[in-house]
Design a protein around this motif. Structure first.
Motif, PDB file in Angstrom:
ATOM      1  N   ASP A   1     -15.044 -23.484 -42.810  1.00  0.00           N
ATOM      2  CA  ASP A   1     -14.436 -24.877 -42.728  1.00  0.00           C
ATOM      3  C   ASP A   1     -15.267 -26.010 -43.059  1.00  0.00           C
ATOM      4  OD1 ASP A   1     -15.309 -24.791 -40.276  1.00  0.00           O
ATOM      5  OD2 ASP A   1     -13.267 -25.314 -39.261  1.00  0.00           O
ATOM      6  N   GLY A   2     -16.836 -25.591 -42.895  1.00  0.00           N
ATOM      7  CA  GLY A   2     -17.560 -26.600 -42.973  1.00  0.00           C
ATOM      8  C   GLY A   2     -18.072 -27.206 -41.771  1.00  0.00           C
ATOM      9  N   ALA A   3     -17.488 -26.786 -40.492  1.00  0.00           N
ATOM     10  CA  ALA A   3     -17.915 -27.028 -39.385  1.00  0.00           C
ATOM     11  C   ALA A   3     -18.533 -25.508 -38.489  1.00  0.00           C
ATOM     12  CB  ALA A   3     -16.778 -27.619 -38.518  1.00  0.00           C
ATOM     13  N   ARG A   4     -19.444 -25.741 -37.712  1.00  0.00           N
ATOM     14  CA  ARG A   4     -19.690 -24.587 -36.809  1.00  0.00           C
ATOM     15  C   ARG A   4     -18.891 -24.138 -35.883  1.00  0.00           C
ATOM     16  NH1 ARG A   4     -25.105 -27.968 -35.577  1.00  0.00           N
ATOM     17  NH2 ARG A   4     -23.740 -29.230 -35.490  1.00  0.00           N
TER      18      ARG A   4
ATOM     19  N   THR B   1     -14.837 -15.189 -45.575  1.00  0.00           N
ATOM     20  CA  THR B   1     -14.447 -15.753 -44.162  1.00  0.00           C
ATOM     21  C   THR B   1     -13.580 -15.289 -43.358  1.00  0.00           C
ATOM     22  OG1 THR B   1     -12.882 -17.259 -45.432  1.00  0.00           O
ATOM     23  CG2 THR B   1     -15.240 -18.000 -45.463  1.00  0.00           C
ATOM     24  N   THR B   2     -13.414 -15.899 -42.052  1.00  0.00           N
ATOM     25  CA  THR B   2     -12.205 -15.184 -41.217  1.00  0.00           C
ATOM     26  C   THR B   2     -11.467 -16.440 -41.109  1.00  0.00           C
ATOM     27  OG1 THR B   2     -13.316 -16.659 -39.379  1.00  0.00           O
ATOM     28  CG2 THR B   2     -14.494 -14.423 -39.674  1.00  0.00           C
ATOM     29  N   PRO B   3     -10.195 -16.150 -40.426  1.00  0.00           N
ATOM     30  CA  PRO B   3      -9.350 -17.052 -40.109  1.00  0.00           C
ATOM     31  C   PRO B   3      -9.837 -18.187 -39.455  1.00  0.00           C
ATOM     32  CG  PRO B   3      -8.485 -14.684 -39.841  1.00  0.00           C
ATOM     33  CD  PRO B   3     -10.088 -14.556 -39.874  1.00  0.00           C
ATOM     34  N   PRO B   4      -8.967 -19.105 -39.215  1.00  0.00           N
ATOM     35  CA  PRO B   4      -9.558 -20.422 -38.801  1.00  0.00           C
ATOM     36  C   PRO B   4      -9.949 -20.174 -37.114  1.00  0.00           C
ATOM     37  CG  PRO B   4      -7.721 -21.053 -39.998  1.00  0.00           C
ATOM     38  CD  PRO B   4      -7.715 -19.578 -39.721  1.00  0.00           C
ATOM     39  N   GLN B   5     -11.196 -20.678 -36.648  1.00  0.00           N
ATOM     40  CA  GLN B   5     -11.692 -20.521 -35.439  1.00  0.00           C
ATOM     41  C   GLN B   5     -11.769 -21.723 -34.751  1.00  0.00           C
ATOM     42  OE1 GLN B   5     -14.671 -17.752 -35.049  1.00  0.00           O
ATOM     43  NE2 GLN B   5     -14.072 -16.265 -36.412  1.00  0.00           N
ATOM     44  N   THR B   6     -12.026 -21.934 -33.643  1.00  0.00           N
ATOM     45  CA  THR B   6     -12.409 -23.124 -32.724  1.00  0.00           C
ATOM     46  C   THR B   6     -13.916 -23.427 -33.056  1.00  0.00           C
ATOM     47  OG1 THR B   6     -10.925 -22.434 -30.745  1.00  0.00           O
ATOM     48  CG2 THR B   6     -12.378 -23.980 -30.341  1.00  0.00           C
TER      49      THR B   6
ATOM     50  N   LEU C   1     -30.478 -28.015 -34.716  1.00  0.00           N
ATOM     51  CA  LEU C   1     -29.439 -27.188 -34.160  1.00  0.00           C
ATOM     52  C   LEU C   1     -28.932 -26.354 -35.287  1.00  0.00           C
ATOM     53  CD1 LEU C   1     -27.807 -26.502 -31.825  1.00  0.00           C
ATOM     54  CD2 LEU C   1     -26.231 -28.149 -32.170  1.00  0.00           C
ATOM     55  N   LEU C   2     -28.819 -25.155 -35.307  1.00  0.00           N
ATOM     56  CA  LEU C   2     -28.362 -24.012 -36.149  1.00  0.00           C
ATOM     57  C   LEU C   2     -26.982 -23.478 -35.712  1.00  0.00           C
ATOM     58  CD1 LEU C   2     -31.457 -22.318 -37.269  1.00  0.00           C
ATOM     59  CD2 LEU C   2     -30.537 -23.922 -38.546  1.00  0.00           C
ATOM     60  N   GLY C   3     -26.253 -23.212 -36.641  1.00  0.00           N
ATOM     61  CA  GLY C   3     -24.784 -22.551 -36.137  1.00  0.00           C
ATOM     62  C   GLY C   3     -24.188 -21.748 -37.222  1.00  0.00           C
ATOM     63  N   SER C   4     -23.458 -21.007 -36.997  1.00  0.00           N
ATOM     64  CA  SER C   4     -22.569 -20.313 -37.800  1.00  0.00           C
ATOM     65  C   SER C   4     -21.293 -20.836 -38.176  1.00  0.00           C
ATOM     66  CB  SER C   4     -22.462 -18.740 -37.392  1.00  0.00           C
ATOM     67  OG  SER C   4     -21.597 -18.682 -36.312  1.00  0.00           O
ATOM     68  N   ASP C   5     -20.884 -20.713 -39.345  1.00  0.00           N
ATOM     69  CA  ASP C   5     -19.368 -20.990 -40.041  1.00  0.00           C
ATOM     70  C   ASP C   5     -18.650 -19.819 -40.450  1.00  0.00           C
ATOM     71  OD1 ASP C   5     -17.061 -22.692 -40.719  1.00  0.00           O
ATOM     72  OD2 ASP C   5     -18.234 -23.297 -42.390  1.00  0.00           O
TER      73      ASP C   5
ATOM     74  N   ARG D   1     -15.929 -26.282 -27.620  1.00  0.00           N
ATOM     75  CA  ARG D   1     -15.935 -25.307 -26.725  1.00  0.00           C
ATOM     76  C   ARG D   1     -16.621 -25.609 -25.759  1.00  0.00           C
ATOM     77  NH1 ARG D   1     -14.845 -19.935 -29.602  1.00  0.00           N
ATOM     78  NH2 ARG D   1     -14.943 -20.019 -31.888  1.00  0.00           N
ATOM     79  N   ALA D   2     -16.103 -25.097 -24.498  1.00  0.00           N
ATOM     80  CA  ALA D   2     -16.890 -25.349 -23.277  1.00  0.00           C
ATOM     81  C   ALA D   2     -18.183 -24.804 -23.268  1.00  0.00           C
ATOM     82  CB  ALA D   2     -16.047 -24.843 -22.183  1.00  0.00           C
ATOM     83  N   LEU D   3     -18.386 -23.711 -23.843  1.00  0.00           N
ATOM     84  CA  LEU D   3     -19.663 -23.035 -24.126  1.00  0.00           C
ATOM     85  C   LEU D   3     -19.843 -22.555 -25.612  1.00  0.00           C
ATOM     86  CD1 LEU D   3     -22.635 -21.760 -22.964  1.00  0.00           C
ATOM     87  CD2 LEU D   3     -21.210 -19.602 -22.754  1.00  0.00           C
ATOM     88  N   PRO D   4     -20.657 -23.307 -26.395  1.00  0.00           N
ATOM     89  CA  PRO D   4     -20.655 -23.068 -27.890  1.00  0.00           C
ATOM     90  C   PRO D   4     -21.396 -22.202 -28.134  1.00  0.00           C
ATOM     91  CG  PRO D   4     -21.925 -25.078 -27.258  1.00  0.00           C
ATOM     92  CD  PRO D   4     -21.312 -24.622 -26.001  1.00  0.00           C
ATOM     93  N   TRP D   5     -22.092 -21.412 -27.336  1.00  0.00           N
ATOM     94  CA  TRP D   5     -22.771 -20.260 -27.708  1.00  0.00           C
ATOM     95  C   TRP D   5     -22.210 -19.249 -27.413  1.00  0.00           C
ATOM     96  CZ3 TRP D   5     -28.076 -21.126 -29.236  1.00  0.00           C
ATOM     97  CH2 TRP D   5     -28.518 -22.308 -29.165  1.00  0.00           C
TER      98      TRP D   5
END
Length: 337
Positions: free
Chosen positions: A278-281, A178-183, A270-274, A188-192
């Motif tokens: 942290d359990g949130a996309r 995993t990466t360090p914590p991200q937004t 809706l699919l996303g990456s984490d 995000r204004a644009l979640p893509w």
């Protein structure tokens, strides 16, 4: 904004690699051919203490030295059990003549036969292989926990362990990192990751007489969001049509049978990456919209509602034409004009 719908949590599944060195390196004798090492014969370094230096980093904003220390502490406590001999490490941030040099890099181009590895180190099993400094490379961009995981793995290789050796938790060939914590995407204004989203549209399940109107409805909804959806999404968002369903960011389909629990209406997935685990996309990667047994004139409204989901809208954040309180006739109007 809260998250909704089902997400696919994806972290990086990367190879943790080591490469085997052939014979070579310095001769370890006293000039007369007699070995001078009197310690553990399983120790290929012929040294009880190795000096380790952390030299440079592709990410100057992080101090990796404490993470290296954690990995070294692990092997000081466990090398005798798993590698067959005890070892101690002396860690120096920058040493001009270390036994082991640790470098943090943006990418590990190749490690033996492996490509795109998270780290790389030689597998040292014989005295003749030890030609200091031993190079250990680790990719930056991982969380502290994952960085320590990679460091333990690569130092395990340097101690002579291969993939499949014990301890499996450390020496398995691949691991989820995993990466360090991200937004989060919802913040995000644009979640893509891109402001240009590819769209696949399939209305072939509809009667031929209804397909043109359904396409017009979809164009209306997409155009509305491309124009900013009354300020609720960034104005630089655009959509391009694609015939490749599997590669599309957004799929819009009419079906005879709903994949949802209802027999008519619409549903979305809706699919996303984490990447930070942290359990949130953190990013949305795909939006699948399905309409079933709808009045053709209502297709655009349902598509618009799900596009709102794809841009993180909820409740009163929706522009007025797309709010849940829209009437029967409003949903069947050209609300996007």
């Amino acid at each position: 904004m809260r998250q909704r719908a089902v997400s696919l949590l994806v972290a990086a599944l990367l190879v943790l690699s080591g490469c085997t060195l052939g014979p070579g390196g310095p001769s370890l004798d006293d000039g007369g051919g007699d070995p001078v090492w009197t310690g553990d014969e399983d120790n290929p370094f012929r040294q009880e203490t190795l000096t380790v230096a952390v030299v440079g980093s592709a990410n100057e904003s992080r101090d990796f030295t404490p993470l290296v220390r954690q990995a070294l502490d692990y092997w000081e406590a466990n090398s005798e059990q798993y590698a067959g001999y005890p070892i101690e490490y002396r860690l120096v941030a920058n040493d001009s003549d270390p036994d082991v040099r640790v470098t943090f890099v943006e990418s590990v181009a190749a490690c033996g036969t492996e490509e795109h590895a998270a780290g790389c180190a030689p597998v040292i099993t014989k005295p003749g292989q030890f030609d200091p400094p031993v190079s250990v490379e680790v990719r930056t961009g991982f969380s502290d926990e994952s960085t320590v995981q990679v460091l333990k793995h690569e130092f395990g290789h340097s101690l002579g362990l291969n993939h499949g050796d014990a301890p499996q938790a450390v020496m398995q060939a691949s691991s989820t990192l995993t990466t360090p914590p991200q937004t989060d995407a919802s913040e995000r204004a644009l979640p893509w990751r891109s402001e240009t989203l590819s769209v696949y549209v399939d209305v072939s399940a509809l009667p031929a007489s209804e397909r043109d109107e359904a396409r017009r409805q979809v164009r209306g909804a997409l155009g509305y969001f491309a124009d900013g959806a009354e300020g609720t999404v960034p104005e630089n968002v655009s959509f391009v049509r694609t015939d490749n369903r599997t590669a599309a960011d957004i799929t819009i389909r009419a079906t005879d049978e709903s994949p949802c629990s209802t027999s008519s209406g619409s549903c979305g997935y809706l699919l996303g990456s984490d990447p930070d685990g942290d359990g949130a996309r953190e990013w949305y990667t795909r939006l699948e919209i399905t309409v079933t047994d709808l009045d053709t004139e209502a297709v655009g409204w349902h598509v618009g509602r799900w596009l709102g989901v794809g841009f993180g809208l909820e409740g009163e954040e929706y522009p007025e034409p797309l709010r849940e309180g829209a009437s029967y006739s409003e949903r069947r109007s050209d609300w996007w004009e």
